[in-house]
Design an enzyme around this catalytic site. Structure first.
Site, PDB file in Angstrom:
ATOM      1  CB  CYS A 111      -1.983   6.919   2.064  1.00 48.60           C
ATOM      2  SG  CYS A 111      -3.458   6.247   2.503  1.00 48.60           S
ATOM      3  CD  GLU A 128      -2.862  -1.356   0.403  1.00 50.15           C
ATOM      4  OE1 GLU A 128      -3.113  -0.413  -0.428  1.00 50.15           O
ATOM      5  OE2 GLU A 128      -3.286  -2.330  -0.009  1.00 50.15           O
TER       6      GLU A 128
HETATM    7  N1  LIG Z   1      -1.413   3.509   0.330  1.00 54.39           N
HETATM    8  C1  LIG Z   1      -1.647   3.296   1.682  1.00 54.39           C
HETATM    9  O1  LIG Z   1      -2.461   2.753   2.272  1.00 54.39           O
HETATM   10  C2  LIG Z   1      -0.539   4.228   2.632  1.00 54.39           C
HETATM   11  C3  LIG Z   1      -1.130   4.619   3.843  1.00 54.39           C
HETATM   12  C4  LIG Z   1      -0.227   5.203   4.495  1.00 54.39           C
HETATM   13  C5  LIG Z   1       1.063   5.693   4.028  1.00 54.39           C
HETATM   14  N2  LIG Z   1       1.064   5.703   2.743  1.00 54.39           N
HETATM   15  C6  LIG Z   1       2.434   6.381   2.247  1.00 54.39           C
HETATM   16  O2  LIG Z   1       3.595   6.108   3.097  1.00 54.39           O
HETATM   17  C7  LIG Z   1       4.260   7.305   2.861  1.00 54.39           C
HETATM   18  C8  LIG Z   1       4.579   8.085   4.254  1.00 54.39           C
HETATM   19  O3  LIG Z   1       5.186   7.096   5.204  1.00 54.39           O
HETATM   20  P1  LIG Z   1       6.694   6.817   5.733  1.00 54.39           P
HETATM   21  O4  LIG Z   1       7.307   8.057   5.534  1.00 54.39           O
HETATM   22  O5  LIG Z   1       6.522   6.200   6.936  1.00 54.39           O
HETATM   23  O6  LIG Z   1       6.763   5.942   4.494  1.00 54.39           O
HETATM   24  P2  LIG Z   1       8.489   4.969   4.317  1.00 54.39           P
HETATM   25  O7  LIG Z   1       8.404   4.372   3.077  1.00 54.39           O
HETATM   26  O8  LIG Z   1       9.596   5.925   4.647  1.00 54.39           O
HETATM   27  O9  LIG Z   1       8.466   3.993   5.557  1.00 54.39           O
HETATM   28  C9  LIG Z   1       7.301   3.015   5.604  1.00 54.39           C
HETATM   29  C10 LIG Z   1       7.917   1.780   6.368  1.00 54.39           C
HETATM   30  O10 LIG Z   1       8.984   1.363   5.740  1.00 54.39           O
HETATM   31  C11 LIG Z   1      10.261   1.293   6.439  1.00 54.39           C
HETATM   32  N3  LIG Z   1      11.031   1.047   5.493  1.00 54.39           N
HETATM   33  C12 LIG Z   1      12.338   2.247   5.331  1.00 54.39           C
HETATM   34  N4  LIG Z   1      13.206   1.515   4.351  1.00 54.39           N
HETATM   35  C13 LIG Z   1      13.024   0.118   4.302  1.00 54.39           C
HETATM   36  C14 LIG Z   1      13.851  -0.877   3.672  1.00 54.39           C
HETATM   37  N5  LIG Z   1      14.740  -0.437   3.080  1.00 54.39           N
HETATM   38  N6  LIG Z   1      13.223  -2.005   3.890  1.00 54.39           N
HETATM   39  C15 LIG Z   1      12.100  -2.284   4.544  1.00 54.39           C
HETATM   40  N7  LIG Z   1      11.161  -1.202   5.076  1.00 54.39           N
HETATM   41  C16 LIG Z   1      11.817   0.056   5.049  1.00 54.39           C
HETATM   42  C17 LIG Z   1      10.091   2.386   7.402  1.00 54.39           C
HETATM   43  O11 LIG Z   1      11.067   2.289   8.544  1.00 54.39           O
HETATM   44  C18 LIG Z   1       8.363   2.523   7.905  1.00 54.39           C
HETATM   45  O12 LIG Z   1       8.464   1.312   8.925  1.00 54.39           O
HETATM   46  C19 LIG Z   1       3.567   8.219   2.104  1.00 54.39           C
HETATM   47  O13 LIG Z   1       4.379   7.905   0.577  1.00 54.39           O
HETATM   48  C20 LIG Z   1       2.185   7.556   2.085  1.00 54.39           C
HETATM   49  O14 LIG Z   1       1.347   8.058   0.827  1.00 54.39           O
HETATM   50  C21 LIG Z   1       0.382   4.956   2.020  1.00 54.39           C
HETATM   51  O1  LIG Z   2      -2.700   7.212   5.003  1.00 54.97           O
HETATM   52  C1  LIG Z   2      -3.474   6.558   4.520  1.00 54.97           C
HETATM   53  C2  LIG Z   2      -4.248   5.601   5.601  1.00 54.97           C
HETATM   54  O2  LIG Z   2      -4.930   4.721   4.556  1.00 54.97           O
HETATM   55  C3  LIG Z   2      -5.345   6.422   6.003  1.00 54.97           C
HETATM   56  S1  LIG Z   2      -6.119   5.295   7.245  1.00 54.97           S
HETATM   57  O3  LIG Z   2      -5.922   5.640   8.577  1.00 54.97           O
HETATM   58  O4  LIG Z   2      -5.777   3.786   6.801  1.00 54.97           O
HETATM   59  O5  LIG Z   2      -7.424   5.546   6.927  1.00 54.97           O
END
Ligand SMILES: NC(=O)c1ccc[n+]([C@@H]2O[C@H](COP(=O)([O-])OP(=O)(O)OC[C@H]3O[C@@H](n4cnc5c(N)ncnc54)[C@H](O)[C@@H]3O)[C@@H](O)[C@H]2O)c1
Ligand SMILES: O=C[C@H](O)CS(=O)(=O)O
Length: 477
Positions: free
Chosen positions: A282, A248
């Protein structure tokens, strides 16, 4: 705090720790072990053993353990919300709402699991197969690594850990290094509720160290929510062992207002769409495509509404917009806004940073060629407004992104709105509401670079189980 490995609260084998800092104040809230690949190896060994124990629990017994967990959470909900607010910097009212979601989500997964049946292929449905019964069952997938981002740690813990456990799997939780404390406490509560040692664990590992879980062949599914960059890296590593992945990822959702759209409704929705969690969502609406005949009115009303919001200390009950997860994140937003201005945008509100705080910002006259109009996901309270003339042009701009998480369209003509919604290259489209719509029930997931698979009560069990067909050969004469 300590990590939870094999049912015990432990330090890292290296004894190293790192600090968890409140982004609003810079104060150290706590420190946590800095897990190494060796710690992860130990956790996977314990998970393999714990999963074998946990899968022996019937579905109703597993549900009873989860209900006990919900009771423990409810008894501690205010202190959990305070921890989440401090380590995340999200407004306390939003932290309370996220803790409140735990019971909604855990109950939903527990109840659905009781009705998640297999199927039977009866004899004779295919010529030559008249004497056999084929039973199609769902078995636990095994060990599930749950990699969780910073923005909604509890909601995403709910989306991953509840279904993993209900399907008889072991879950290894790997929270964001920015804010692991609330998830460490929730994991302690699951152990207290009766999940066997090793079946639920939580390790505080720096990003790259988490790859040790992804590459371990004893891990059968990596469910990761995070950025597209990390998701792609994870998928590459997982491919070495054909490990399942559910990803995701990031988004840059379009928010389209057609020339007959209700501007007041759209502006109301913008507040939810872009200011909730200080824009760190997200499926937040991140590109505002407003018909050229309405864009000035939209911008003016948006500015008035945003100015009326309470901006400041996350711990204050009245606060509606607070800080970002870190000063580093706020600096990134500052740079992205500067680039948008370089590319033609004009700031009419906000645009200033103070530490981890970035003011709610509105940028008008953003050209459709600007990075933010396509592939630059700004993770903060920023509203870039892009004009268009026809429905076709709006769809073209919306679909010009590598992302395809969600989308939305405002129009008083339902048929016209439905046509635009269907044309969106995204996993979701909301009509007359913001793209930020995620119930626990619905299958939520992105197209294109926004991910693979969907998550939610309706679909996660399919991702967290393996199909097995048991053939009762010649059972019928
Ligand atoms: N599609 C969805 O459901 C959804 C929901 C929430 C957030 N997001 C996305 O997440 C991003 C923001 O969150 P973030 O800054 O925590 O993201 P991130 O990708 O920096 O980190 C996400 C997770 O991955 C881990 N991680 C980092 N490097 C890694 C590696 N090399 N191997 C494995 N794991 C690793 C991090 O420690 C953290 O636990 C945004 O792009 C947002 O759109 C998507
Ligand atoms: O950041 C995106 C998440 O999916 C929002 S939620 O908390 O899961 O609704």
């Amino acid at each position: 705090m300590k990590m939870i490995i094999d049912g015990k609260k432990v330090d890292s084998v290296s004894k190293e720790t790192f600090d968890i800092i409140a982004p609003a104040t810079g104060i150290v809230v706590d420190n946590v072990p800095k897990a190494t690949a060796e710690d992860i190896e130990k956790a996977v060994t314990a998970a393999v053993k714990g999963q074998k124990e946990w899968e022996k629990f019937s579905v109703t017994e597993r549900a009873d353990v989860l209900y006990k967990f919900i009771d423990i959470v409810e008894l501690n909900k205010e202190s959990l919300a305070q921890t989440l607010c401090a380590e995340n910097g999200k407004p306390i009212t939003e932290a309370r709402a996220e803790i409140g979601n735990i019971k909604i989500a855990f109950r939903a997964f527990a109840e659905h699991a009781k009705h998640y049946y297999g199927s039977i292929i009866p004899p004779g449905t295919e010529a030559g197969q008249e004497n056999h019964i084929q039973m199609v069952t769902r078995e636990p997938i095994g060990v599930v690594a749950c990699i969780i981002p910073f923005n909604f740690p509890c909601d995403l813990y709910d989306q991953k850990v509840a279904p993993a456990l209900m399907m008889g799997n072991a879950a290894i939780v790997l929270p964001s290094s920015d804010n692991p404390l609330t998830l460490m406490r929730l994991t302690e509560m699951l152990v207290e509720a009766g999940v066997p040692d090793g079946a639920i664990q939580c390790l505080t590992a720096p990003g790259a160290v988490k790859d040790a879980a992804v590459s371990d062949p004893r891990v059968h599914l990596v469910t990761l929510t995070g950025s597209t960059e990390v998701g792609i890296g994870t998928a590459k590593i997982a491919a070495e062992n054909l490990t399942h992945t559910a990803l995701e990822l990031g988004g840059n959702d379009a928010f389209i207002v057609l020339d007959d759209g209700d501007v007041d409704l759209a502006v109301d929705e913008l507040i939810w769409a872009r200011m909730y969690n200080t824009g760190q969502v997200c499926c937040a609406s991140k590109r505002f495509l407003i018909h050229n005949s309405l864009k000035d009115e939209f911008a003016e009303k948006a500015v008035a509404k945003i100015k009326a919001l309470n901006y400041g200390d996350p711990a204050n009950d009245e606060t509606q917009i607070a800080c970002l997860i870190s000063e580093k994140a706020a600096i990134k937003v500052e740079k992205e806004v500067a680039l948008t201005v370089e590319q033609g945008g004009k700031i009419i509100l906000g645009g200033k940073r103070d530490g981890a705080f970035y003011e709610p910002t509105v940028i008008v006259d953003v050209p459709k060629t600007a990075d933010v109009a396509k592939d630059m996901e700004i993770f903060g309270p920023v509203v870039p407004i892009i004009g268009f003339d026809t429905d076709e042009e709006a769809i073209e701009i919306a679909n010009s992104s590598v992302f395809g998480l969600s989308s939305c369209v405002f129009s008083k003509d339902q048929k016209r709105a439905f046509k635009v919604a269907r044309a969106m290259e995204a996993g979701g489209a909301v009509i007359n509401g913001a793209s930020f719509f995620r119930s626990f029930e619905m299958p939520f997931g992105g197209w294109k670079h926004s991910g693979i698979g969907t998550e939610g009560v309706m679909s996660t069990f399919d991702e967290m189980t393996r199909v097995k067909t048991i053939v009762l050969k010649n059972i019928i004469d």
